[in-house]
Scaffold this motif. Structure first.
Motif, PDB file in Angstrom:
ATOM      1  N   ILE A 269       0.734  -1.212   0.072  1.00  0.00           N
ATOM      2  CA  ILE A 269      -0.242  -0.052  -0.132  1.00  0.00           C
ATOM      3  C   ILE A 269       0.810   1.260  -0.042  1.00  0.00           C
ATOM      4  CG2 ILE A 269      -1.499   1.369   1.391  1.00  0.00           C
ATOM      5  CD1 ILE A 269      -2.677  -1.324   2.328  1.00  0.00           C
ATOM      6  N   ALA A 270       1.979   1.211   0.956  1.00  0.00           N
ATOM      7  CA  ALA A 270       2.598   2.534   0.905  1.00  0.00           C
ATOM      8  C   ALA A 270       3.479   2.664  -0.418  1.00  0.00           C
ATOM      9  CB  ALA A 270       3.751   2.173   2.198  1.00  0.00           C
ATOM     10  N   ILE A 271       4.071   1.690  -0.996  1.00  0.00           N
ATOM     11  CA  ILE A 271       4.877   1.825  -2.258  1.00  0.00           C
ATOM     12  C   ILE A 271       3.926   2.295  -3.372  1.00  0.00           C
ATOM     13  CG2 ILE A 271       6.364   0.342  -3.967  1.00  0.00           C
ATOM     14  CD1 ILE A 271       7.585  -0.691  -1.335  1.00  0.00           C
ATOM     15  N   ARG A 272       2.621   1.667  -3.364  1.00  0.00           N
ATOM     16  CA  ARG A 272       2.006   2.000  -4.467  1.00  0.00           C
ATOM     17  C   ARG A 272       1.481   3.617  -4.471  1.00  0.00           C
ATOM     18  NH1 ARG A 272      -3.254   2.169  -4.056  1.00  0.00           N
ATOM     19  NH2 ARG A 272      -3.477   0.363  -2.412  1.00  0.00           N
ATOM     20  N   HIS A 273       1.352   4.045  -3.188  1.00  0.00           N
ATOM     21  CA  HIS A 273       1.031   5.535  -2.862  1.00  0.00           C
ATOM     22  C   HIS A 273       2.314   6.214  -3.226  1.00  0.00           C
ATOM     23  CE1 HIS A 273      -0.835   8.931  -1.215  1.00  0.00           C
ATOM     24  NE2 HIS A 273       0.068   9.001  -0.039  1.00  0.00           N
ATOM     25  N   LEU A 274       3.477   5.676  -2.671  1.00  0.00           N
ATOM     26  CA  LEU A 274       4.848   6.496  -3.322  1.00  0.00           C
ATOM     27  C   LEU A 274       4.932   6.872  -4.699  1.00  0.00           C
ATOM     28  CD1 LEU A 274       7.626   7.743  -2.580  1.00  0.00           C
ATOM     29  CD2 LEU A 274       8.383   5.605  -2.381  1.00  0.00           C
ATOM     30  N   THR A 275       4.537   5.500  -5.463  1.00  0.00           N
ATOM     31  CA  THR A 275       4.449   5.750  -6.899  1.00  0.00           C
ATOM     32  C   THR A 275       3.362   6.904  -7.417  1.00  0.00           C
ATOM     33  OG1 THR A 275       4.862   3.431  -7.002  1.00  0.00           O
ATOM     34  CG2 THR A 275       4.276   4.152  -9.163  1.00  0.00           C
ATOM     35  N   GLU A 276       2.291   6.708  -6.794  1.00  0.00           N
ATOM     36  CA  GLU A 276       1.504   7.785  -7.171  1.00  0.00           C
ATOM     37  C   GLU A 276       1.796   9.096  -7.035  1.00  0.00           C
ATOM     38  OE1 GLU A 276      -2.524   5.120  -5.987  1.00  0.00           O
ATOM     39  OE2 GLU A 276      -1.970   6.839  -5.037  1.00  0.00           O
ATOM     40  N   VAL A 277       2.471   9.317  -5.861  1.00  0.00           N
ATOM     41  CA  VAL A 277       3.062  10.695  -5.586  1.00  0.00           C
ATOM     42  C   VAL A 277       3.987  11.135  -6.457  1.00  0.00           C
ATOM     43  CG1 VAL A 277       4.431  11.814  -3.570  1.00  0.00           C
ATOM     44  CG2 VAL A 277       2.345  10.631  -2.908  1.00  0.00           C
ATOM     45  N   ARG A 278       4.721  10.261  -6.838  1.00  0.00           N
ATOM     46  CA  ARG A 278       5.999  10.701  -7.717  1.00  0.00           C
ATOM     47  C   ARG A 278       5.435  11.033  -9.052  1.00  0.00           C
ATOM     48  NH1 ARG A 278      10.093   6.092  -5.355  1.00  0.00           N
ATOM     49  NH2 ARG A 278      11.179   7.385  -4.108  1.00  0.00           N
ATOM     50  N   VAL A 279       4.489  10.392  -9.532  1.00  0.00           N
ATOM     51  CA  VAL A 279       3.757  10.755 -10.767  1.00  0.00           C
ATOM     52  C   VAL A 279       3.195  12.260 -10.708  1.00  0.00           C
ATOM     53  CG1 VAL A 279       1.828  10.325 -12.276  1.00  0.00           C
ATOM     54  CG2 VAL A 279       3.206   8.419 -11.639  1.00  0.00           C
ATOM     55  N   ARG A 280       2.346  12.247  -9.509  1.00  0.00           N
ATOM     56  CA  ARG A 280       1.990  13.896  -9.224  1.00  0.00           C
ATOM     57  C   ARG A 280       3.082  14.882  -9.208  1.00  0.00           C
ATOM     58  NH1 ARG A 280      -1.624  14.164  -4.323  1.00  0.00           N
ATOM     59  NH2 ARG A 280      -1.143  12.162  -3.699  1.00  0.00           N
ATOM     60  N   LEU A 281       4.212  14.213  -8.798  1.00  0.00           N
ATOM     61  CA  LEU A 281       5.265  15.234  -8.602  1.00  0.00           C
ATOM     62  C   LEU A 281       5.759  15.747  -9.884  1.00  0.00           C
ATOM     63  CD1 LEU A 281       7.576  14.350  -5.654  1.00  0.00           C
ATOM     64  CD2 LEU A 281       6.772  16.429  -6.243  1.00  0.00           C
ATOM     65  N   THR A 282       5.890  14.841 -10.832  1.00  0.00           N
ATOM     66  CA  THR A 282       6.377  14.989 -12.139  1.00  0.00           C
ATOM     67  C   THR A 282       5.506  15.753 -12.905  1.00  0.00           C
ATOM     68  OG1 THR A 282       7.456  12.804 -12.226  1.00  0.00           O
ATOM     69  CG2 THR A 282       7.197  13.638 -14.266  1.00  0.00           C
ATOM     70  N   LYS A 283       4.221  15.673 -12.632  1.00  0.00           N
ATOM     71  CA  LYS A 283       3.184  16.325 -13.475  1.00  0.00           C
ATOM     72  C   LYS A 283       3.230  17.909 -13.091  1.00  0.00           C
ATOM     73  CE  LYS A 283      -0.148  13.117 -14.894  1.00  0.00           C
ATOM     74  NZ  LYS A 283      -1.332  12.514 -14.283  1.00  0.00           N
ATOM     75  N   LEU A 284       3.142  17.855 -11.609  1.00  0.00           N
ATOM     76  CA  LEU A 284       3.328  19.393 -11.076  1.00  0.00           C
ATOM     77  C   LEU A 284       4.533  20.094 -11.556  1.00  0.00           C
ATOM     78  CD1 LEU A 284       1.778  19.327  -7.416  1.00  0.00           C
ATOM     79  CD2 LEU A 284       0.916  20.539  -9.496  1.00  0.00           C
ATOM     80  N   ARG A 285       5.766  19.433 -11.606  1.00  0.00           N
ATOM     81  CA  ARG A 285       6.755  20.442 -11.807  1.00  0.00           C
ATOM     82  C   ARG A 285       6.718  20.423 -13.226  1.00  0.00           C
ATOM     83  NH1 ARG A 285      10.136  15.740  -9.564  1.00  0.00           N
ATOM     84  NH2 ARG A 285      10.470  16.501  -7.426  1.00  0.00           N
ATOM     85  N   ARG A 286       6.223  19.851 -14.112  1.00  0.00           N
ATOM     86  CA  ARG A 286       6.013  20.531 -15.612  1.00  0.00           C
ATOM     87  C   ARG A 286       5.356  21.685 -15.457  1.00  0.00           C
ATOM     88  NH1 ARG A 286       6.165  15.209 -18.166  1.00  0.00           N
ATOM     89  NH2 ARG A 286       3.898  14.967 -17.914  1.00  0.00           N
TER      90      ARG A 286
END
Lengths: 136, 136
Positions: free
Chosen positions: B84-101
């Motif tokens: 659960i934690a790692i799946r969430h971490l993955t989602e957070v990283r996707v969001r981070l990438t999008k937000l940076r762009r």
DNA sequence: ATAATCCCTCTAGTAGCTATAGGTTCAAGG
DNA sequence: CCTTGAACCTATAGCTACTAGAGGGATTAT
């Protein structure tokens, strides 16, 4: 003249979403065919593209409404558009900061190598804020 | 024994939100006073703190439900908690990438120095995707 | 003419709360 | 003991931004 389906394909916005935008007054209601189906012009296509693109950049529907109105008053100063964009940029930066902290925290707790719940860092950290590295 | 108001103060979770968590089955219904008011034990406080903290780390209520259940089965392997934690971490990283762009794009368009709508980069960019620097 | 595909409206559901209305209970002061 | 004001109760509706489904009508190609 486009049907709602064509408009949907060209913009990538789903049909119910287009109807929803019309319903909440974000898009003007288009003309109808004899059989009461929506028929859009290039104007409608442009408007929806604007909305779609703004959504991709994360603007709220409320902000988009404001931007669309500004856009329709030629000659108006674009100061307001900037205000909206800059406010949004500020929000994005706040979210970025939070997400970065979050990522660090999740990375840290996911790295736990225990194999039973009693000593699992994921669970422990969630149960006890004081184990966190940073505030949030 | 805490009243709902005390629980709220101690955890920072608003009263209607606590009742909502009970309603959706995330928290057990506590005992009641003679006059039918909720009375929580330390257990309830711990549970709500766990929820609050997990929410701060961005876990969905569904994920939290899962984590709470794991937590209640002593001796269970914590592999699932990690999933659960790692799946969430993955989602957070996707969001981070999008937000940076997103931040880059907003920064660029907010920097426009025109003073009327006709030539404003904010509006122009929103109207025409091809003016963007990156895909999204 | 008919079948396949499209479109229509309306309602209800999603997440995660928050707000309101209208009523009851608790705890402290007199 | 009684009163008063704060805190509590339930139930319902609202928020954002959609999405899904039911039950029916329109359009288009053959």
């Amino acid at each position: 003249m486009f049907s709602i389906g064509e408009l949907s394909k060209r913009t990538g916005v789903k049909i119910p979403t287009i109807r929803y935008y019309e319903h909440i007054g974000l898009m003007d209601a288009p003309e109808r065919s004899e059989g009461n189906q929506r028929r859009y012009t290039k104007q409608g296509l442009k408007c929806l593209s604007f909305i779609r693109h703004s959504r991709e950049l994360g603007f709220s529907l409320d902000d988009i409404k404001g931007l669309l109105e500004l856009n329709q008053q030629p000659g108006s100063p674009c100061k307001n558009a900037h205000l909206i964009a800059i406010r949004h940029l500020t929000e994005v930066r706040v979210r970025l900061t939070k997400l970065r902290r979050l990522e660090r925290e999740l990375k840290r707790i996911s790295a736990c190598r225990a194999d039973s719940i009693e000593s699992c860092a994921v669970i422990e950290t969630l149960a006890d804020h004081s184990l966190c590295e940073t505030d949030h």
